[in-house]
Design an enzyme around this catalytic site. Structure first.
Site, PDB file in Angstrom:
ATOM      1  N   CYS A   1       0.793  -1.141  -0.018  1.00 25.72           N
ATOM      2  CA  CYS A   1      -0.011  -0.039   0.009  1.00 25.72           C
ATOM      3  C   CYS A   1       0.844   1.172   0.085  1.00 25.72           C
ATOM      4  O   CYS A   1       0.274   2.423  -0.341  1.00 25.72           O
ATOM      5  CB  CYS A   1      -0.922   0.003   1.179  1.00 25.72           C
ATOM      6  SG  CYS A   1      -2.420  -1.053   1.143  1.00 25.72           S
TER       7      CYS A   1
HETATM    8  N1  CO8 Z   1     -20.253  -9.618   7.116  1.00 26.93           N
HETATM    9  C1  CO8 Z   1     -20.742  -9.617   8.425  1.00 26.93           C
HETATM   10  N2  CO8 Z   1     -20.176  -9.985   9.557  1.00 26.93           N
HETATM   11  C2  CO8 Z   1     -18.868  -9.960   9.178  1.00 26.93           C
HETATM   12  C3  CO8 Z   1     -18.434  -9.876   7.985  1.00 26.93           C
HETATM   13  C4  CO8 Z   1     -19.105  -9.801   6.927  1.00 26.93           C
HETATM   14  N3  CO8 Z   1     -18.452  -9.657   5.590  1.00 26.93           N
HETATM   15  N4  CO8 Z   1     -16.588  -9.970   8.346  1.00 26.93           N
HETATM   16  C5  CO8 Z   1     -16.757 -10.135   9.404  1.00 26.93           C
HETATM   17  N5  CO8 Z   1     -17.659 -10.304   9.932  1.00 26.93           N
HETATM   18  C6  CO8 Z   1     -18.136 -10.625  11.665  1.00 26.93           C
HETATM   19  C7  CO8 Z   1     -16.842 -11.272  12.176  1.00 26.93           C
HETATM   20  O1  CO8 Z   1     -17.142 -12.787  12.241  1.00 26.93           O
HETATM   21  C8  CO8 Z   1     -16.951 -10.879  13.397  1.00 26.93           C
HETATM   22  O2  CO8 Z   1     -18.072 -11.548  14.163  1.00 26.93           O
HETATM   23  P1  CO8 Z   1     -17.895 -12.018  15.952  1.00 26.93           P
HETATM   24  O3  CO8 Z   1     -17.822 -10.865  16.587  1.00 26.93           O
HETATM   25  O4  CO8 Z   1     -18.995 -12.803  16.005  1.00 26.93           O
HETATM   26  O5  CO8 Z   1     -16.453 -12.720  15.739  1.00 26.93           O
HETATM   27  C9  CO8 Z   1     -17.474  -9.517  13.671  1.00 26.93           C
HETATM   28  O6  CO8 Z   1     -17.992  -9.434  12.372  1.00 26.93           O
HETATM   29  C10 CO8 Z   1     -16.377  -8.296  13.769  1.00 26.93           C
HETATM   30  O7  CO8 Z   1     -15.300  -8.934  12.713  1.00 26.93           O
HETATM   31  P2  CO8 Z   1     -13.872  -8.256  12.727  1.00 26.93           P
HETATM   32  O8  CO8 Z   1     -13.201  -8.082  14.095  1.00 26.93           O
HETATM   33  O9  CO8 Z   1     -12.967  -8.711  11.523  1.00 26.93           O
HETATM   34  O10 CO8 Z   1     -14.300  -6.798  12.154  1.00 26.93           O
HETATM   35  P3  CO8 Z   1     -13.749  -4.997  12.311  1.00 26.93           P
HETATM   36  O11 CO8 Z   1     -14.439  -4.349  12.955  1.00 26.93           O
HETATM   37  O12 CO8 Z   1     -12.032  -5.493  12.823  1.00 26.93           O
HETATM   38  O13 CO8 Z   1     -13.530  -4.774  10.973  1.00 26.93           O
HETATM   39  C11 CO8 Z   1     -12.013  -4.696   9.273  1.00 26.93           C
HETATM   40  C12 CO8 Z   1     -12.941  -5.391   9.755  1.00 26.93           C
HETATM   41  C13 CO8 Z   1     -12.640  -3.662   8.197  1.00 26.93           C
HETATM   42  C14 CO8 Z   1     -11.086  -5.478   8.163  1.00 26.93           C
HETATM   43  C15 CO8 Z   1     -11.130  -3.797   9.951  1.00 26.93           C
HETATM   44  O14 CO8 Z   1     -10.372  -4.625  10.834  1.00 26.93           O
HETATM   45  C16 CO8 Z   1     -10.070  -2.881   9.192  1.00 26.93           C
HETATM   46  O15 CO8 Z   1     -10.376  -2.255   8.270  1.00 26.93           O
HETATM   47  N6  CO8 Z   1      -8.737  -3.208   9.695  1.00 26.93           N
HETATM   48  C17 CO8 Z   1      -7.710  -2.847   8.994  1.00 26.93           C
HETATM   49  C18 CO8 Z   1      -7.396  -3.353   7.625  1.00 26.93           C
HETATM   50  C19 CO8 Z   1      -6.491  -2.673   6.736  1.00 26.93           C
HETATM   51  O16 CO8 Z   1      -6.114  -1.433   6.893  1.00 26.93           O
HETATM   52  N7  CO8 Z   1      -5.594  -3.280   6.167  1.00 26.93           N
HETATM   53  C20 CO8 Z   1      -4.688  -2.871   5.078  1.00 26.93           C
HETATM   54  C21 CO8 Z   1      -4.713  -3.837   4.139  1.00 26.93           C
HETATM   55  S1  CO8 Z   1      -4.286  -3.172   2.511  1.00 26.93           S
HETATM   56  C22 CO8 Z   1      -2.539  -3.400   2.374  1.00 26.93           C
HETATM   57  O17 CO8 Z   1      -1.618  -3.255   2.871  1.00 26.93           O
HETATM   58  C23 CO8 Z   1      -2.263  -3.657   0.878  1.00 26.93           C
HETATM   59  C24 CO8 Z   1      -1.781  -4.910   0.573  1.00 26.93           C
HETATM   60  C25 CO8 Z   1      -1.803  -5.333  -0.664  1.00 26.93           C
HETATM   61  C26 CO8 Z   1      -3.046  -5.010  -1.631  1.00 26.93           C
HETATM   62  C27 CO8 Z   1      -3.648  -6.458  -1.818  1.00 26.93           C
HETATM   63  C28 CO8 Z   1      -4.676  -6.436  -2.508  1.00 26.93           C
HETATM   64  C29 CO8 Z   1      -5.695  -7.552  -2.796  1.00 26.93           C
END
Ligand code: CO8
Length: 372
Positions: free
Chosen positions: A156
């Site tokens: 990124c």
């Molecule tokens: N629908 C419904 N429920 C869901 C979903 C969904 N799609 N996904 C997860 N849940 C549930 C989970 O199972 C969990 O349930 P429970 O509490 O019962 O266990 C609950 O929702 C909460 O899940 P999370 O803890 O995973 O949810 P978050 O509040 O943490 O949100 C995010 C998830 C949005 C992913 C958040 O953690 C986030 O934004 N994190 C930072 C991500 C980030 O910045 N990553 C950078 C990656 S990009 C990068 O570096 C480039 C890489 C190279 C590019 C690659 C291209 C492919």
């Protein structure tokens, strides 16, 4: 030593969009089929059924409402969940080079330059289409540039790290007109069958033109200072690579596509980025009131709101920290450059801002600019 300036920027936006509603419907259909195909094992509790995704969750957790992709039918086919890309012959422009050409044409037009004026092309992206020849060299050829070209990858942070490199080369006098281009076809290395991340990414290409400020023909941003930092983490990882092209890769291994521990990334990257920006500003003698705009990496709305508040010491005013992720989703290195390209025209001479990216590595890159 000359001051480097960003004299142009451009965005290629793919022709197709996928809304959250379309994405969730396809994923849930896939989950139904997978669960039906594994009904016995699920009943015997040897594997866990795939739960449904939800539009409400996606918007609340990320702020993403839609994304652009190069090909949507394959992604939305519940029996496939992966884009259908036409195989191209070696005589055709590769896909990354083709979208790069479009973004570069827009950036060069803004700078008032022609491809032949360029003497450095850096193709900086989170995945490269092939091992060699470098995609950047193909782009150099397509736009009719001279000089030299190379690929680089800092996930990124590829764009901001590329801008630092180009700015340093302009300051040292080794190049006169550089293009940093970020073709991010994330749909090809994303795992659309993983509910926890299937909503995160979109495709795009951005380009920036850098020149000595004294060569600028029109409106431009002087690059006052750049700072890059990395710190190893396994929390965002993709194991695909030439050493893995063995039989085990054919077995559909999950780790051959994007993987992350999103919660950990969220928690660990926020303090890293906030501190990085605070240190960069302090070393440049900048305080929050000196900044007119923050163009942040576009991964998560809450993350950006947090960083904006930390940097400015208050909630950002509307427009002070523009988000584009609601329309584009996370486009890896291109996100902060889309924001810059679309939300910088209104700044006036002397206005300062920071472009900042962060992501896998971990990596953080910040570029302090001033409207000339
Ligand atoms: N629908 C419904 N429920 C869901 C979903 C969904 N799609 N996904 C997860 N849940 C549930 C989970 O199972 C969990 O349930 P429970 O509490 O019962 O266990 C609950 O929702 C909460 O899940 P999370 O803890 O995973 O949810 P978050 O509040 O943490 O949100 C995010 C998830 C949005 C992913 C958040 O953690 C986030 O934004 N994190 C930072 C991500 C980030 O910045 N990553 C950078 C990656 S990009 C990068 O570096 C480039 C890489 C190279 C590019 C690659 C291209 C492919």
């Amino acid at each position: 030593m000359p001051t480097a300036a960003i004299t142009g920027s451009g965005v290629f936006t793919p022709p197709e969009t996928i809304t959250n509603a379309e994405l969730v419907a396809a994923y849930n259909a896939y989950a139904d089929r997978w669960n039906a195909g594994n009904a016995d094992a699920i009943a015997a509790e040897t594997i866990v059924a795939k739960p449904y995704s939800s539009e409400d969750f996606i918007v609340a957790a990320s702020g993403i409402e839609s994304r652009y992709v190069m090909e949507k039918a394959g992604i939305l086919d519940p029996d496939r969940m992966y884009p259908r890309f036409r195989a191209r012959s070696d005589d055709e422009p590769s896909m990354m080079a083709e979208i790069a050409q479009d973004a570069i044409a827009k950036a060069l037009a803004q700078a008032g330059l022609d491809g032949s004026d360029v003497d450095l092309v850096i193709c900086a992206a989170s995945n490269l289409e092939r091992a060699y020849p470098a995609v950047a060299v193909e782009i150099q050829d397509l736009i009719g540039a001279g000089g030299f070209a190379f690929d680089m990858n800092v996930a990124c942070s590829s764009a901001t790290f590329g801008i630092q490199l180009a700015a340093d080369m302009i300051k040292s006098g080794s190049v006169r007109a550089a293009v940093v281009v970020n073709p991010e076809i994330t749909s090809g290395h994303h795992e659309w069958r993983d509910r926890d991340c299937h909503f995160i990414f979109g495709d795009v290409c951005t380009a920036t033109v850098l020149q000595p400020a004294t060569d600028a023909k029109g409106a431009h941003f002087r690059v006052l200072s750049t700072r890059c930092a990395t710190e190893f983490s396994n929390n965002i990882r993709n194991n695909a690579g030439f050493l893995r092209r063995t039989r085990d890769q054919m077995e559909d291994r999950r780790d051959m596509q994007f993987m992350q521990n999103g919660r950990k990334v969220f928690k660990e990257v926020l303090p890293l980025v906030s501190q990085h920006m605070a240190d960069h500003m302090a070393d440049e003698g900048l305080v929050a009131t000196d900044l007119k705009r923050l163009w942040l990496h576009q991964a998560n709305k809450t993350m950006n709101a947090y960083i904006g508040k930390k940097v400015l010491g208050r909630d950002p005013e509307p427009g002070e920290q523009p988000n584009i992720l609601q329309d584009y989703a996370n486009t890896s290195s291109a996100g902060s450059i889309i924001a810059f390209s679309q939300y910088s025209d209104d700044l006036v001479a002397g206005d300062k801002g920071i472009i900042c990216s962060f992501g896998a590595g971990y990596s953080v890159g910040s570029v302090v600019v001033e409207r000339a």
